[in-house]
Enzyme design. Sequence first.
Site, short mmCIF file in Angstrom:
data_model
loop_
_atom_site.label_atom_id
_atom_site.label_comp_id
_atom_site.label_asym_id
_atom_site.label_seq_id
_atom_site.Cartn_x
_atom_site.Cartn_y
_atom_site.Cartn_z
N GLU A 183 1.91 2.51 -2.41
CA GLU A 183 0.56 2.02 -2.68
C GLU A 183 -0.14 2.77 -3.81
O GLU A 183 -1.09 2.28 -4.39
CB GLU A 183 -0.34 2.10 -1.43
N GLU A 208 1.81 0.34 -6.07
CA GLU A 208 2.63 -0.87 -5.96
C GLU A 208 2.63 -1.40 -4.53
O GLU A 208 2.32 -0.69 -3.58
CB GLU A 208 4.06 -0.62 -6.42
#
Length: 356
Positions: A318, A175
């Site tokens: 991430e 994300e």
Amino acid sequence: MNELVKQYVERIQPLDEAASQEAAAHIANLTVPPGSLGKLESLAIQLAGITGETKPLFERKEVIIMAADHGVCEEGVSAFPQEVTPQMILNFLAGGAAVNVLSRLAGADIVCVDIGVKSDLAHPQLVSRKVQYGTANMAKGPAMTREEAEQSILIGIAVVEEAVAQGVRIFVTGEMGIGNTTASSAVMCALTGTPVKEAAGRGTGLTDERLLHKIGVIEKALAVNAPDAADPIDVLAKVGGLEIGGLAGVILGAAAHRCPVVIDGFISSAAALLARAICPLAAEYMIASHASHEQGHRLLLQELGLAPMLDLDMRIGEGTGGVLGLTLVDAACRIVREMATFESAGISGGEAVTSE
């Protein structure tokens, strides 16, 4: 619940117990002392149950990075400005972020999805599925409508559908979105009743004073919106984020296709909590990669009943921890597929258990 979401939920089945038992029996015959493989053993057994294969192999792996912005950033809850979201997306697409480096090591592809970034982005490798230009400020009202929340989940499912059609059989949740630890903390508190001060952490590096402010903003958002803990879609709509909904959809889609999904850190785990609330069986398809340094993540993993494979004090997000977890998935698969048994190696064992 949206009818399409409901259809996917109904497709999710319990793990294949016969495959799990066959894997356990095979592992019991490998040339190591009983139980000495520890978490790798339990992981191999889970992977067998997920896939229905005693010796699964994951040749194609994919990290799905859902990216979106958050209106609550108006309240000053992040140490970084909101323009970092599109800047980091371009970094992902250029191959220069931490998740890119670790994905190359693990042999995983990255798919970056704009599900709600506040600015317009154009790149040949960007998957554009924008629901809206960021959420609304949840400290003043709902982050999004119920329809938008359901749409975000369906987008996550659709991205998995496309990947499965191309041969992907394992997924990592990733994300990007400045302010998303605030939304994730709110989701966690709404669904579990955890006090905000125990759930909310420093995110990208808040000072003590700004952390207290962040806690107050989350408490205000919960009071203003009164999300219904019995209705996960209501929680997502009122205090969640578009990327959180997208990742919940990724998890549900992966489970519907009997694919394992490696959960990254705090934000991904909040999405996992939503997915489990929507479909409890989805939790059986989750693999916790690591324990994030973000406050609240360990409590969240405990709530999910997941034991993290790694503890590295990371808090990057991430999908970085998830990608590192892929290396352990590969290790578990290789041990089951390549290690000799006592019989094949001609070694005297204890009480041999046949896997035939």
